[in-house]
Write an enzyme that holds these catalytic residues in place. Structure first.
Site, PDB file in Angstrom:
ATOM      1  N   ASP A 221       4.993   0.352   2.265  1.00  0.00           N
ATOM      2  CA  ASP A 221       5.353  -0.984   1.349  1.00  0.00           C
ATOM      3  C   ASP A 221       6.645  -1.664   1.934  1.00  0.00           C
ATOM      4  OD1 ASP A 221       5.164  -2.618  -1.069  1.00  0.00           O
ATOM      5  OD2 ASP A 221       7.320  -1.606  -1.653  1.00  0.00           O
TER       6      ASP A 221
ATOM      7  N   GLU B 202       2.854  -3.131   5.592  1.00  0.00           N
ATOM      8  CA  GLU B 202       2.930  -4.519   4.998  1.00  0.00           C
ATOM      9  C   GLU B 202       4.113  -5.138   5.397  1.00  0.00           C
ATOM     10  OE1 GLU B 202       3.637  -6.399   0.544  1.00  0.00           O
ATOM     11  OE2 GLU B 202       4.764  -4.668   1.226  1.00  0.00           O
TER      12      GLU B 202
END
Length: 713
Positions: A400, A453
């Protein structure tokens, strides 16, 4: 003689080396003969007796502040302490302070170097047998602490009798506590440099109490895996050259009330119906606030207890593997919350977070940022990635917020950040950490997928670390997502003027190994669901959704779709309630889900759509004598003669008799038509077959708001 001040500190559980006083210690009498002191802390006791394994009993005498001592001759032996009290109560127990350290010198060396790849087997709470006694070994890193104690339901949350020993400059504190077993709840009580006692959950706990409780829980796995075939096959796989369509989901709101075990059967059935190859779970590491969706982690080694025990999660993943479904887990090494019971200011000083707020705090998110340059912190995170891959057999980690890790000036104004040693904005320590994590994960677990990401143009995200890249296997294609959503939200009347928004991604589609995401972030915070983004009436919204998904599944790159979009969820997602499954009672929404299933199965059946995703030579745009800005056509090839042509019409009207230059003469057939009546469309098409002349030129009908997939017959 031991100084009274030292005895008082030991009695209070505030001494950094309690084993130097308590337990067995060799002494010599005036004649130089060896004997053994036995010392124990037993406040309020009436009598204390050491009972040795060889049968000898040694009565202990009270010395000071609840410290008792006695002596025996001969060699040292294992012993227990018999204790009686004034109310005639008593008990017999093993003595924690007779046991040797459970963390070895080589382990300490590796931790100091930041290279312990199985950290969870050394730190945390580990049920084990030590010198014939079953109990739990506790170990924690708290480098600035003056003293550390274990407190829990096994000692009435009074840790004075369970002070841990400092293992020198390593910053590790350790204690073996006999008779503590699976299910015990505990924390660490830490004496800070400022003289304050604070309570902290175990950073390496493998289970935590269900929030809002914050205790750590002793656990041990007895799970026997049955996915050996899957794991063997995974070890020789190259994910980039295999089909990968990912169903992203939040466990708690998919079907509320289902735990890890109960989830297995309905999830597998749903995945098979839709043809997805992988499920991606939003973070499952323990987190205090459910509304964070798991992205503010307090227990990096503990699967959240909201849905069951760690072995229940193992069961779910095992069942998915045996059903042929891969598992990806969201992982959050970019920041952590400031909750007082967790990692922040762990021993009263910045430990896991960078001490400089310009590098150690996220202004936007109100969280701390890890100190990636500190060996022990880097080790904590690298080992955590390996923990999920090893202990839970997950097939990939989606990392993330990578962009927030890469740049020192991320979401900061001038003067709020400090350049690196070269004067640049890159976070060199974070870059090295990501490279090490990826390289180590692929070395120890070949066949997994490390996914970034990452929303910027940082070069080489999926390039090998040997070439200076970050070493990820895949990168989320945020540019494709943003451009394509802007395009698809336009009224079809105006799309002809914005065709570049849809096709621009072809310019850079092969610069990285991409995943095309329509993730949870796109269906929250007022953005609405995917279906609600579409223009027009309900029929056109559904047609647009089918066409968009068919375009997405045929575009170079893997695919990711958030739960609910497969059947046309009307409202945007909220973690506080379940999906609107009742929509499947409406034929049009059931037909959309049927289409997604056909999309997934057809995708899997045609290697042209996935075997060479990162190869520009396996892709080409297709032209036509008459250009139509609403129509986009391209060909995918698998390298073995197989090919598939995707013809996408995002205009509101059918295109009859369109001439298209196909890559091969002869017969072609439709293997997918998003406008088919079976999926709720208007039924416009080519009766399944198209003929291309000797030059490859063919005439065909392209449905409105529709996509055709064609293959040579």
């Amino acid at each position: 003689m031991i100084a009274e001040e030292l005895l008082d500190r030991v009695a209070a559980g505030a001494y950094h080396a309690p084993h130097d006083v308590l337990g067995l210690h060799e002494g010599r009498d005036a004649a130089g003969r060896s004997f053994w002191w036995v010392r124990a802390r037993r406040p309020l006791a009436q009598t204390v007796t050491a009972v040795f394994a060889d049968g000898e009993t040694v009565p202990l005498a009270h010395v000071r502040a609840g410290i008792w001592e006695g002596r025996r001759s001969g060699r040292p032996e294992a012993y227990e302490l018999e204790t009686s009290y004034a109310d005639d109560s008593g008990y017999t127990a093993d003595d924690p302070y007779r046991h040797l350290p459970t963390v070895g010198e080589f382990d300490l060396h590796l931790i100091g170097e930041g290279r312990h790849e199985r950290l969870w087997e050394v730190l945390g709470a580990r049920v084990r047998e030590d010198d014939g006694t079953r109990g739990t070994a506790f170990a924690v890193w708290a480098p600035d602490a003056q003293a550390v104690r274990v407190v829990g339901d096994f000692n009435a949350w009074d840790g004075a009798g369970h002070a841990m020993r400092s293992l020198g400059s390593s910053g590790i504190w350790e204690l073996f506590v006999p008779a503590v077993d699976v299910g015990a709840v505990y924390k660490y009580e830490i004496l800070t440099p400022d003289g304050e006692w604070i309570l902290k959950a175990d950073p390496l706990a493998r289970l935590a109490e269900t929030p809002p409780s914050t205790g750590s829980v002793v656990t041990s796995s007895s799970y026997i895996w049955g996915d050996g075939g899957w794991m063997t096959d995974r070890g020789v796989a190259q994910p980039a050259n295999r089909p990968m369509s990912v169903y992203e989901m939040h466990v708690g709101s998919w079907r509320p009330g289902l735990g890890y075990r109960e989830l297995a059967e309905p999830l597998i059935a749903h995945m098979h119906e839709l043809g997805f190859t992988h499920v991606e779970f939003l973070p499952l590491a323990e987190h205090p606030f459910g509304g964070s969706w798991g992205y503010q982690v307090s227990g990096y080694y503990a699967p959240t207890s909201r849905y069951g025990r760690p072995d229940d999660l193992r069961y779910l993943i095992d069942e998915l593997h045996q059903a042929g479904i891969g598992v990806i887990l969201d992982w959050v090494p970019g920041h952590f919350p400031k909750d007082g019971f967790a990692l922040g200011r762990f021993d009263g000083r910045p430990v896991y977070e960078h001490p400089d707020p310009r590098r150690g705090e996220h202004k936007d998110w109100g969280t701390y940022i890890f100190d990636y340059g500190r060996n022990e912190v880097r080790n904590f995170l690298v080992a955590n990635a390996l923990y999920w891959l090893d202990e839970f057999h997950v097939d990939g980690l989606r990392v993330d917020a990578v962009a927030s890790m890469l740049y020192l000036d991320y979401s900061r104004e001038d003067g709020e950040w400090e350049p690196n040693v070269h004067g640049g904005r890159e976070n060199l320590e974070a870059i090295r950490f990501l490279q090490e994590t990826n390289a180590t994960a692929y070395r120890l677990h070949p066949g997994v997928a490390m996914i970034a990401e990452e929303s910027t143009s940082f070069p080489g995200v999926t390039a090998p670390t040997s070439e200076g890249g970050l070493g990820f296997g895949f990168k989320w294609n945020m540019g494709w997502m943003n451009d394509s959503l802007v395009y698809i939200e336009r009224d079809p009347m105006y799309r002809a003027h914005h065709a570049g928004e849809l096709s621009f991604s072809f310019v850079y589609a092969f610069s990285e190994n991409f995943i095309l995401p329509i993730s949870h972030d796109e269906v929250v915070h007022g953005k609405g669901s995917l279906l609600s983004k579409m223009p027009g009436d309900h029929w056109r919204k559904l047609a647009n959704t089918r066409a968009y998904l068919a375009y997405m599944w045929s575009h170079p790159g893997k695919q990711l779709l958030f739960m609910g979009q497969e059947f046309g969820q009307l409202s945007e997602w909220s973690e506080s309630r379940g999906l609107d499954w009742w929509l499947l009672d409406q034929p049009s929404h059931r037909q959309l889900q049927d289409f997604v299933g056909a999309l997934g199965r057809t995708y899997g059946d045609h290697p042209a759509l996935w075997a060479r995703d990162g190869d520009a030579d396996a892709f080409r745009r297709l032209g036509a004598p008459e250009w139509n800005p609403d129509v986009l056509a391209f060909c995918r090839e698998d390298g073995d003669g197989g090919m598939l042509v995707s013809v996408c019409n995002f205009g509101g009207n059918p295109v009859d008799g369109m001439t298209l230059d196909l890559p091969r003469p002869g017969a072609w057939r439709e293997v997918l038509n998003s406008d088919a009546a079976a999926y709720g469309g208007s039924g416009v098409g080519n009766l399944g077959r198209i003929h291309a002349d000797s030059d490859g030129r063919a005439r065909l009908t392209v449905p409105p708001l529709g996509v055709l997939w064609l293959v040579p017959d």
